[in-house]
Design a protein around this motif. Structure first.
Motif, short mmCIF file in Angstrom:
data_model
loop_
_atom_site.label_atom_id
_atom_site.label_comp_id
_atom_site.label_asym_id
_atom_site.label_seq_id
_atom_site.Cartn_x
_atom_site.Cartn_y
_atom_site.Cartn_z
N VAL A 173 0.87 -1.17 0.00
CA VAL A 173 0.00 0.00 0.00
C VAL A 173 0.91 1.22 0.00
N ALA A 174 0.76 2.04 -1.02
CA ALA A 174 1.56 3.25 -1.15
C ALA A 174 0.63 4.46 -1.17
N PHE A 175 1.18 5.62 -1.00
CA PHE A 175 0.41 6.86 -1.06
C PHE A 175 1.07 7.75 -2.09
N GLN A 176 0.42 7.87 -3.24
CA GLN A 176 0.92 8.77 -4.27
C GLN A 176 -0.19 8.99 -5.28
N ARG A 177 -0.13 10.13 -5.94
CA ARG A 177 -1.21 10.48 -6.86
C ARG A 177 -1.27 9.56 -8.05
N VAL A 178 -0.17 9.24 -8.63
CA VAL A 178 -0.15 8.35 -9.79
C VAL A 178 0.66 7.13 -9.40
N LEU A 179 -0.03 6.04 -9.22
CA LEU A 179 0.64 4.83 -8.74
C LEU A 179 1.26 4.09 -9.92
N GLN A 180 2.57 4.06 -9.94
CA GLN A 180 3.31 3.36 -10.98
C GLN A 180 4.38 2.48 -10.36
N GLY A 181 4.14 2.05 -9.14
CA GLY A 181 5.16 1.27 -8.45
C GLY A 181 6.20 2.16 -7.81
N VAL A 194 -0.33 -4.18 -5.59
CA VAL A 194 -0.04 -2.83 -5.11
C VAL A 194 -1.35 -2.05 -5.07
N GLU A 195 -1.61 -1.41 -3.96
CA GLU A 195 -2.80 -0.58 -3.78
C GLU A 195 -2.37 0.87 -3.57
N CYS A 196 -3.25 1.80 -3.91
CA CYS A 196 -2.95 3.22 -3.74
C CYS A 196 -3.89 3.82 -2.70
N ALA A 197 -3.36 4.20 -1.55
CA ALA A 197 -4.17 4.79 -0.48
C ALA A 197 -4.73 6.14 -0.90
N TRP A 198 -3.98 6.90 -1.68
CA TRP A 198 -4.47 8.22 -2.12
C TRP A 198 -5.74 8.06 -2.96
#
Length: 151
Positions: A68-76, A90-94
Motif C-alpha cells: 500500500v503506497a500513497f501517491q497520486r499516480v501509482l506506478q510502483g 499494489v494498492e494506492c491509499a491516495w
C-alpha cells in the motif's frame, strides 16, 4: 532525501499490518540528472546502501505482500523492479481515500490535491512528526486501516 554525486539518496520503509516497521533503509538510486536537483545530504546517520545491495532486500520484504503506497499516480513508485515483481499486488491509499472522501462528502482542500497530512487530518488520525519514511509508512497503514473500517 537528497543527492550525492550523480545519485539520489532515498529512504524506503515498510510497515506490516500489525504496525511493525519491517524494514527501513537508505539507498542510492542512479539518476543521471540528479546533479541538477540539490545538495548532498551530508548529515546522514548511516551510509546509503548501493542499489545492488538494496534490491534483494526489497525483493525479500515485498515477496507475496500486498503493498500500500500513497501517491497520486501509482506506478510502483521508485521501488526496484524485482521488489515490485515479487509483490502480490499494489494498492494506492491516495486513490482509495479520494473515492471515500467523495462518497462521504468529506471536505477537500481548495486546490483539490490531497496530501497524506490532509487525509490523516480528515480521518482524525495523527500526522507523522517528520518526513521519515518509517513514520510515513506507519501513517499510511493507519489511514488504510481507517478506510477499511469505513467500509
Amino acid at each position: 532525501m537528497g543527492v550525492q554525486g550523480r545519485d539520489h539518496i532515498l529512504q524506503y520503509a515498510f510497515a506490516d499490518d500489525r504496525g511493525n516497521v519491517v524494514m527501513s533503509a537508505l539507498t542510492r538510486s542512479e539518476a543521471p540528472a540528479a546533479i541538477m536537483f540539490g545538495a548532498s545530504p551530508d548529515d546522514l546517520a548511516a551510509s546509503p546502501l548501493p542499489a545492488e545491495a538494496f534490491e534483494p532486500m526489497a525483493q525479500a520484504v515485498c515477496h507475496g505482500a500486498t503493498l500500500v503506497a500513497f501517491q497520486r499516480v501509482l506506478q510502483g513508485g521508485l521501488l526496484p523492479a524485482s521488489g515490485l515483481a515479487a509483490a502480490a499486488g499494489v494498492e494506492c491509499a491516495w486513490r482509495r481515500f479520494a473515492r471515500l472522501a467523495r462518497d462521504k462528502g468529506l471536505p477537500a482542500p481548495s486546490d483539490g490535491v490531497l496530501t497524506l497530512h490532509d487525509c490523516l487530518a480528515l480521518a482524525n488520525l495523527p500526522v507523522p512528526a517528520s518526513e521519515d519514511a518509517a513514520l510515513r509508512a506507519l501513517a499510511i497503514r493507519d489511514l488504510w486501516l481507517w478506510m477499511e473500517a469505513q467500509g
